[in-house]
Design a protein around this motif. Structure first.
Motif, mmCIF file in Angstrom:
data_model
loop_
_atom_site.group_PDB
_atom_site.id
_atom_site.type_symbol
_atom_site.label_atom_id
_atom_site.label_comp_id
_atom_site.label_asym_id
_atom_site.label_seq_id
_atom_site.Cartn_x
_atom_site.Cartn_y
_atom_site.Cartn_z
ATOM 1 N N ALA A 332 2.406 2.385 -1.301
ATOM 2 C CA ALA A 332 1.447 3.216 -1.509
ATOM 3 C C ALA A 332 -0.106 2.526 -1.284
ATOM 4 N N TYR A 333 -0.096 1.669 -2.428
ATOM 5 C CA TYR A 333 -1.593 0.859 -2.100
ATOM 6 C C TYR A 333 -1.164 -0.606 -3.054
ATOM 7 N N VAL A 334 -1.945 -1.454 -2.736
ATOM 8 C CA VAL A 334 -1.854 -2.732 -3.417
ATOM 9 C C VAL A 334 -3.022 -2.783 -4.355
ATOM 10 N N GLU A 335 -2.587 -3.417 -5.818
ATOM 11 C CA GLU A 335 -3.729 -3.533 -6.635
ATOM 12 C C GLU A 335 -4.619 -4.750 -6.209
ATOM 13 N N ILE A 336 -5.871 -4.613 -6.583
ATOM 14 C CA ILE A 336 -6.874 -5.431 -6.443
ATOM 15 C C ILE A 336 -7.670 -5.798 -7.679
ATOM 16 N N ASN A 337 -7.547 -7.246 -8.145
ATOM 17 C CA ASN A 337 -7.821 -7.437 -9.467
ATOM 18 C C ASN A 337 -8.440 -8.955 -9.510
ATOM 19 N N ASP A 338 -8.943 -9.381 -10.731
ATOM 20 C CA ASP A 338 -9.531 -10.916 -10.769
ATOM 21 C C ASP A 338 -8.505 -12.009 -11.281
ATOM 22 N N ASP A 339 -7.128 -11.526 -10.961
ATOM 23 C CA ASP A 339 -6.073 -12.408 -11.613
ATOM 24 C C ASP A 339 -5.859 -13.704 -10.718
ATOM 25 N N ALA A 573 4.080 1.354 -11.797
ATOM 26 C CA ALA A 573 3.922 1.774 -10.487
ATOM 27 C C ALA A 573 4.440 3.034 -10.433
ATOM 28 N N ALA A 574 5.559 3.397 -10.413
ATOM 29 C CA ALA A 574 6.048 4.846 -10.300
ATOM 30 C C ALA A 574 5.511 5.751 -10.959
ATOM 31 N N PHE A 575 5.149 5.462 -12.144
ATOM 32 C CA PHE A 575 4.471 6.615 -13.005
ATOM 33 C C PHE A 575 3.032 6.823 -12.456
ATOM 34 N N ARG A 576 2.293 5.717 -12.136
ATOM 35 C CA ARG A 576 0.901 5.828 -11.826
ATOM 36 C C ARG A 576 0.798 6.099 -10.258
ATOM 37 N N LYS A 577 1.606 5.712 -9.216
ATOM 38 C CA LYS A 577 1.597 6.265 -7.766
ATOM 39 C C LYS A 577 2.226 7.333 -7.486
ATOM 40 N N ALA A 578 2.961 8.070 -8.513
ATOM 41 C CA ALA A 578 3.567 9.204 -8.243
ATOM 42 C C ALA A 578 2.576 10.180 -7.514
ATOM 43 N N THR A 579 1.292 10.297 -7.664
ATOM 44 C CA THR A 579 0.562 11.088 -7.352
ATOM 45 C C THR A 579 -0.174 10.773 -5.832
ATOM 46 N N TYR A 580 0.374 9.489 -5.432
ATOM 47 C CA TYR A 580 -0.150 9.057 -4.017
ATOM 48 C C TYR A 580 -0.004 10.192 -3.135
ATOM 49 N N ALA A 581 -1.039 10.109 -1.945
ATOM 50 C CA ALA A 581 -1.105 11.211 -1.045
ATOM 51 C C ALA A 581 -1.213 12.620 -1.495
ATOM 52 N N ASN A 582 -1.378 12.851 -2.639
ATOM 53 C CA ASN A 582 -1.579 14.242 -2.896
ATOM 54 C C ASN A 582 -2.119 14.509 -4.308
ATOM 55 N N TYR A 655 -5.995 6.543 -2.171
ATOM 56 C CA TYR A 655 -4.985 7.476 -2.753
ATOM 57 C C TYR A 655 -4.466 8.536 -1.914
ATOM 58 N N LEU A 656 -5.230 8.707 -0.887
ATOM 59 C CA LEU A 656 -4.953 10.018 -0.022
ATOM 60 C C LEU A 656 -4.730 9.808 1.509
ATOM 61 N N LYS A 657 -5.094 8.525 1.905
ATOM 62 C CA LYS A 657 -4.816 8.241 3.263
ATOM 63 C C LYS A 657 -6.321 8.798 3.868
ATOM 64 N N LYS A 658 -6.731 8.622 5.189
ATOM 65 C CA LYS A 658 -7.759 9.131 5.719
ATOM 66 C C LYS A 658 -7.529 10.691 5.946
ATOM 67 N N PRO A 659 -8.595 11.502 5.956
ATOM 68 C CA PRO A 659 -8.380 12.709 6.143
ATOM 69 C C PRO A 659 -7.816 13.013 7.521
ATOM 70 N N GLN A 660 -8.213 12.351 8.387
ATOM 71 C CA GLN A 660 -7.552 12.669 9.834
ATOM 72 C C GLN A 660 -6.051 12.385 9.708
ATOM 73 N N ASP A 661 -5.360 11.595 8.785
ATOM 74 C CA ASP A 661 -4.096 11.381 8.779
ATOM 75 C C ASP A 661 -3.286 12.326 7.872
ATOM 76 N N ASN A 662 -3.789 12.896 6.538
ATOM 77 C CA ASN A 662 -3.511 13.510 5.671
ATOM 78 C C ASN A 662 -4.240 14.707 5.401
ATOM 79 N N PRO A 663 -4.527 15.794 6.267
ATOM 80 C CA PRO A 663 -5.517 16.842 6.026
ATOM 81 C C PRO A 663 -5.022 17.512 4.721
ATOM 82 N N SER A 664 -3.626 17.868 4.835
ATOM 83 C CA SER A 664 -3.304 18.727 3.636
ATOM 84 C C SER A 664 -3.556 17.979 2.313
ATOM 85 N N GLY A 665 -3.264 16.622 2.189
ATOM 86 C CA GLY A 665 -3.561 16.279 0.701
ATOM 87 C C GLY A 665 -5.114 16.173 0.189
ATOM 88 N N TYR A 666 -5.946 16.501 1.382
ATOM 89 C CA TYR A 666 -7.238 16.714 1.000
ATOM 90 C C TYR A 666 -7.572 18.219 0.678
#
Length: 745
Positions: A332-339, A573-582, A655-666
């Motif tokens: 899905a995506y990689v976390e960015i933090n200050d760790d 991650a599974a609970f948080r990223k379940a909404t990925y791309a949609n 969370y949704l990819k680019k609209p050009q690649d995932n129009p239905s997600g938008y």
């Protein structure tokens, strides 16, 4: 269903109101509780929590400093007593001035003999600001303006001899011995090219505004450059004058062009600038830059635009050459933090990753090879708070106790000796640890109980001194008629357990049927941030003001509820990223499941369930009122996204990819697409000066409602930003919201 009760009146009884002359304890108990008012919550300081302003650790871990009445005062950690005034307010008065400077912040140089004071700070966006800076020399008592006009992010070099800052999209450095100012860059142009600070979308979505960094040896300044010339502009109207003023700024919406970002290093002695090699791909992100413990070696984090591949580069600032030291990927995506922490000696670093499904600590050598996984378990790290180089102990905050809580722990780099440092019990701890980890400032709260700020020993968590117990606020709250706050859990029809809280009227009667107002945010968390609305802190996951407003509604005979659906943090991650791309689909289902569960309770009137939310919560409200139109009688949607194509590139594409690649997600979960389904009463609120979620979103939704011939109400606030605040604004807003609830639910 499991309930954990927090009856506020009982919790605060020990801190109840002092006896008035002539009143016996029995008479006090018989006193009528005060009703909450909107003025108490939003216009008066009735419920204002006290804190410890201007707190800063000093080099000697036995002391901290804080602003007190315009003076800068040193305190002893073990007693909290003021031991000396470092700078008196009278010393901050310029010649000929009628009064001392109104200081709003300060920083020391390395040996704490010079201080940068900030005044007249002017916020720009969420993190950015500009100020008038003054340099104060404690030895000579001399107060000197740093430069002309306003500057940004003025920072001492580690050796304390220079200060770097930004102005007009350029970077400057001042030699404090001569006060000579040198331009590091000269090509900065508004809405075109930025040096030393970030563009709008980096500031908002990667959480930082300062874009320059001193090397540990004070010889180099690494800095960002944003070429935003190809980024489309957003034109925002400012109302008030005869002709509205145009405010134009660069804002990359989903799928549009981003800034091309580069990193350079400036050699202070020679004046030479070296551009670092961040790769041939211009369409990428550089979300973090920091110096390692190896001389002349810069750490650069490179993230692809889809944000599912993060690389840590190590670069030689004398040549600009870089190499990939570590790669972290995620479906899905990689976390960015200050760790990310580079350890003394320059041989190892600590990094957090959720590659095992939860955010955990890993130890690597400088080549990037993993030495070991330091922490493990079905819980996640929310922040690294400190590191003791002598013992090899890392201090971190995590959800090990509960997804609803945050507590401080310690573990050795070996992965052994993990120990909870926070006191036993529930609640949430926010930790500010001293650089030597000997002490930490702890801000602890639990549901319905105001924060207690204390100084504690780093190794044991033992209380040194309570700095602020908010006893006055507790006594004030005890005088008001507050309802019953309780956490609960339930399982959805899919068998997913969700957390929630509920506020019942103080005179709750289980034989009655009550209307319910649900409060929702629902959006995904990222990095160390938490967007949970169900947390064991003073507001239950919301601000104290919202918490009290919910109690005010409970006084009026409503039950107020929040349900934490999929996409939120604290549960892996599974609970948080379940909404990925949609985005919007599962979150709406979960809020609907919450409404159905509540409607099945014997004391809930299922025909009178409403929902409200702000920002992502406004989006969720608009979706709930249209996609779940049969479940909700009314909704209040504040500052909503209504079409993800209108929102910024970094957040939306993460969370949704680019609209050009995932129009239905938008499109499949845009409230604009479902306006024709609206049945209940809807109030739509937006600030016309919202630089974050543009007013355009509400306009699009209103246009769709009109086309569908649906009735709605709107409330627009001229020139107010995403927070819709200032003066009487919040009081006015919550009065309208209260009336809307009373009239329609």
């Amino acid at each position: 269903m499991r309930l954990r009760f927090f009856v506020l009146a009982a919790l605060l009884a020990a801190n109840g109101p002092a006896l008035l002359p002539g009143l016996t304890p029995t008479a006090v108990r018989a006193q009528q509780k005060l009703p909450l008012t909107l003025e108490d919550i939003w216009a008066k300081p009735t419920f204002r929590a006290a804190s410890v302003p201007g707190f800063n650790w000093m080099n000697d871990g036995r002391y901290y400093s804080a602003l007190d009445g315009g003076s800068l005062v040193q305190h002893e950690v073990t007693t909290g007593k003021a031991v000396q005034t470092l700078v008196a307010a009278t010393e901050l008065q310029l010649p000929g001035a009628a009064k001392p400077l109104a200081v709003d912040g300060y920083t020391f140089n390395a040996n704490e003999q010079k201080i940068l004071f900030t005044t007249a700070t002017e916020p720009i966006y969420r993190h950015s600001s500009r100020s008038v800076y003054y340099v104060f020399d404690r030895g000579t008592k001399k107060l000197t303006p740093l430069s002309t006009g306003k500057q940004g992010y003025a920072t001492f070099s580690p050796n304390g001899l220079r200060v770097a800052f930004t102005r007009d999209n350029n970077v400057f450095v001042t030699d404090l011995a001569t006060m000579k100012e040198t331009a590091v860059t000269t090509n900065g142009v508004k809405n075109n090219l930025i040096n030393g600070s970030t563009d709008w979308v980096y500031e908002e979505e990667f959480g930082f505004a300062q874009g320059f960094f001193w090397s540990p040896d004070s010889k180099q300044i690494a800095f960002y450059t944003f070429d935003e010339s190809q980024v489309p502009e957003y034109d925002m109207q400012k109302w008030g004058n005869l002709y509205p003023e145009e405010y134009r700024f660069k804002y990359p919406k989903a799928g549009e062009k981003n800034s091309v970002v580069s990193v350079s290093s400036y050699d202070v002695a020679s004046g030479k600038t070296t551009k670092m090699d961040v790769g041939p791909e211009p369409d990428q992100y550089i979300p973090r830059v920091m110096w390692t413990q190896v001389p002349n070696t810069l750490s650069i984090q490179r993230l692809n635009r889809l944000q599912n591949k993060l690389e840590i580069l190590h670069g030689d600032v004398s040549t600009g050459k870089t190499r990939v030291a570590l790669t972290d990927t995620n479906p899905a995506y990689v976390e960015i933090n200050d760790d990310l922490r580079y350890l003394a000696g320059g041989k190892q670093f600590v990094f957090t990753s959720e590659k095992d499904g939860y955010q955990h600590l890993y130890l690597h050598d400088m080549s990037g090879k993993q030495v070991r996984q330091i922490t493990k378990g079905d819980w996640e790290i929310s922040a690294i708070n400190g590191f003791d180089a002598k013992t090899g102990n890392i201090y971190f905050t995590s959800t090990e106790g509960s997804a609803l809580q945050r507590h401080l722990y310690r573990i050795n780099l070996s992965g052994k000796g993990k120990q909870r440092i926070s006191e036993a019990g529930n609640g949430t701890d926010v930790v500010n640890m001293s650089p030597d980890t000997k002490y930490f400032l702890n801000t602890h709260s639990s549901a319905g109980v105001p924060s207690v700020v204390s100084l504690r020993e780093g190794s044991t968590g033992k209380l040194v001194k309570t700095l602020e117990d908010n006893a006055k606020l507790k006594q004030t709250l005890a005088q008001y008629d507050l309802g019953k706050f309780e956490f609960f859990t339930f399982k959805t029809s899919e068998g997913i357990e969700l957390n929630g809280w509920m506020i019942k009227p103080s005179n709750f009667d289980p034989a009655k049927k009550y209307p319910v107002l649900m409060h929702v945010y629902g959006g995904p968390s990222f990095g160390a941030s938490s967007t949970q609305t169900v947390l064991d802190n003073v507001g239950g996951g919301t601000a104290l003001t919202n918490y009290l407003w919910h109690h005010l509604l409970a006084e009026q005979g409503y039950i107020v509820v929040s349900v934490e659906g999929r996409g939120s943090s604290g549960r892996g991650a599974a609970f948080r990223k379940a909404t990925y791309a949609n985005l919007g689909k599962l979150e709406t289902i979960d809020q609907g499941e919450g409404a159905k569960y509540l409607g099945g309770l014997p004391y809930v009137d299922k025909a009178r369930i409403g929902i409200w939310g702000w920002s992502y919560g406004g989006y969720m409200t608009a979706l709930a009122m249209t996609k779940n139109a049969d479940l909700f009688k009314m909704g209040i949607s504040v500052a909503p996204v209504t079409n993800w194509r209108y929102y910024d590139s970094v957040y939306t594409e993460r969370y949704l990819k680019k609209p050009q690649d995932n129009p239905s997600g938008y499109d499949d979960n845009s409230p604009v697409q479902f306006a024709q389904n609206l049945k209940g009463k809807l109030l739509l609120v937006h600030g016309t000066g919202d630089d974050n979620v543009h007013f355009q979103n509400s306009i699009a939704f209103v246009d769709a409602l009109i086309k569908a011939n649906k009735d709605y109400q709107t409330l627009y606030y001229p020139n107010r930003n995403h927070g819709i605040s200032g003066g009487n604004t919040r009081l006015h807003l919550y009065r309208q919201m209260t009336n809307f609830v009373l009239q329609n639910l």
